[in-house]
Design a protein around this motif. Structure first.
Motif, PDB file in Angstrom:
ATOM      1  N   VAL A  42      -8.856  -0.208   1.541  1.00 16.23           N
ATOM      2  CA  VAL A  42      -8.273  -1.165   0.524  1.00 16.23           C
ATOM      3  C   VAL A  42      -8.091  -2.370   1.030  1.00 16.23           C
ATOM      4  CG1 VAL A  42      -6.312  -1.558  -0.821  1.00 16.23           C
ATOM      5  CG2 VAL A  42      -7.022   0.759  -0.493  1.00 16.23           C
ATOM      6  N   THR A  43      -7.863  -2.507   2.180  1.00 17.55           N
ATOM      7  CA  THR A  43      -7.519  -4.100   2.903  1.00 17.55           C
ATOM      8  C   THR A  43      -9.114  -4.884   2.996  1.00 17.55           C
ATOM      9  OG1 THR A  43      -5.738  -3.360   4.074  1.00 17.55           O
ATOM     10  CG2 THR A  43      -6.686  -5.108   4.872  1.00 17.55           C
ATOM     11  N   GLN A  82       0.770  -1.168   0.229  1.00 18.56           N
ATOM     12  CA  GLN A  82      -0.002   0.186   0.001  1.00 18.56           C
ATOM     13  C   GLN A  82       0.926   1.194  -0.037  1.00 18.56           C
ATOM     14  OE1 GLN A  82      -2.681  -0.036   2.974  1.00 18.56           O
ATOM     15  NE2 GLN A  82      -3.891  -1.922   2.195  1.00 18.56           N
ATOM     16  N   GLY A 120      -6.049   3.057   3.450  1.00 16.57           N
ATOM     17  CA  GLY A 120      -5.621   1.710   3.605  1.00 16.57           C
ATOM     18  C   GLY A 120      -6.488   0.577   4.331  1.00 16.57           C
TER      19      GLY A 120
END
Length: 263
Positions: free
Chosen positions: A192-193, A176, A189
């Protein structure tokens, strides 16, 4: 980060992760739940939102690993001190167990209704009406709420599946920072995860239920073994090593791949 930051962040974050993730499994599985039979899409997105919530809560405190595979990957990559690893892992396991207990408390009435239902018990025994405890399979009728299990029990395939899925998860987390001048994505983040976890569930979760996190499986499995649930069946300890060892190997591989290919 101080030791207290790591302990508090990882315990609370992992507890919320398991509460919401296990909660969607309970909602889809249990009788007298409004979401019963909602299906695999509900489970995959529920776990994605669980990761999003837990990571967002703990991100500013402990870094929101919430997963020993992530911690191992970050330690190999160099972003986490090896001396902090035992505290991360212990806090994550404690949080996972707390989250599993909270799922049981939230769905207490549904657990009782489900586990005393003659139809459920008859299906579990393979007979109409009565339960033959000697013939009952190892996995109990609600074990899937707490932990994972394979559709086809083949140790090598199951282990490889967990390794591959975890490599995808941890490598996606480690890379990332490459998209933001090496400084990470901050709170973005977590989103996204979470989306990566949904993608793993949809694409790679079919064979084993995608533990991709040792404490996500082990902590709730311990709670399942300890809770006073009637007719719950066994906790399938013969399989339990795979969702622990597989993700740990996957996290280590991802950390090594990052150092070789991206560092």
């Amino acid at each position: 980060m101080s030791s207290s930051d790591i302990f508090i962040g990882e315990t609370i974050g992992t507890a919320v992760l398991i509460l919401l993730g296990g909660g969607v499994c309970a909602a889809v599985t249990l009788k007298r739940s409004k979401a019963q039979n909602a299906g695999w899409l509900a489970i995959t997105f529920g776990w994605g939102f669980a990761v999003l919530t837990g990571a967002y809560l703990a991100g500013g405190v402990s870094g929101a690993h919430l997963n020993p595979a992530v911690t191992i990957g970050l330690a190999i990559e160099g972003g986490t001190k090896w001396s902090d690893v035992p505290l991360y892992l212990g806090s994550q396991l404690l949080g996972a167990m707390i989250g599993a207990v909270l799922v049981w408390l939230t769905y207490y009435g549904q657990f009782r209704a489900h586990l005393t239902d003659p139809e459920i018990l008859g299906a579990q025994s393979g007979e109409e009406g009565l339960v033959d405890k000697a013939a009952a399979p190892k996995a109990g009728p609600v074990l899937g709420i707490f932990s994972t299990g394979p559709e086809i029990r083949h140790a090598v395939q199951n282990l490889v599946t967990e390794i591959i899925a975890t490599v995808v998860l941890v490598l996606a987390i480690l890379t990332q920072g490459l998209n933001n001048e090496g400084n990470g994505l901050g709170t973005l983040g977590a989103l996204v995860t979470a989306l990566v976890v949904v993608g793993i569930g949809l694409s790679l979760g079919g064979p084993t239920g995608y533990a991709i996190n040792p404490v996500r499986d082990l902590g709730p499995r311990i709670v399942h073994a300890l809770l006073p649930l009637p007719n719950k069946g066994g906790s399938d300890w013969g399989y339990a090593w795979i969702p622990v060892v597989g993700p740990l190997i996957g996290g280590a591989i991802a950390g090594g791949l990052y150092n070789v290919a991206f560092a």
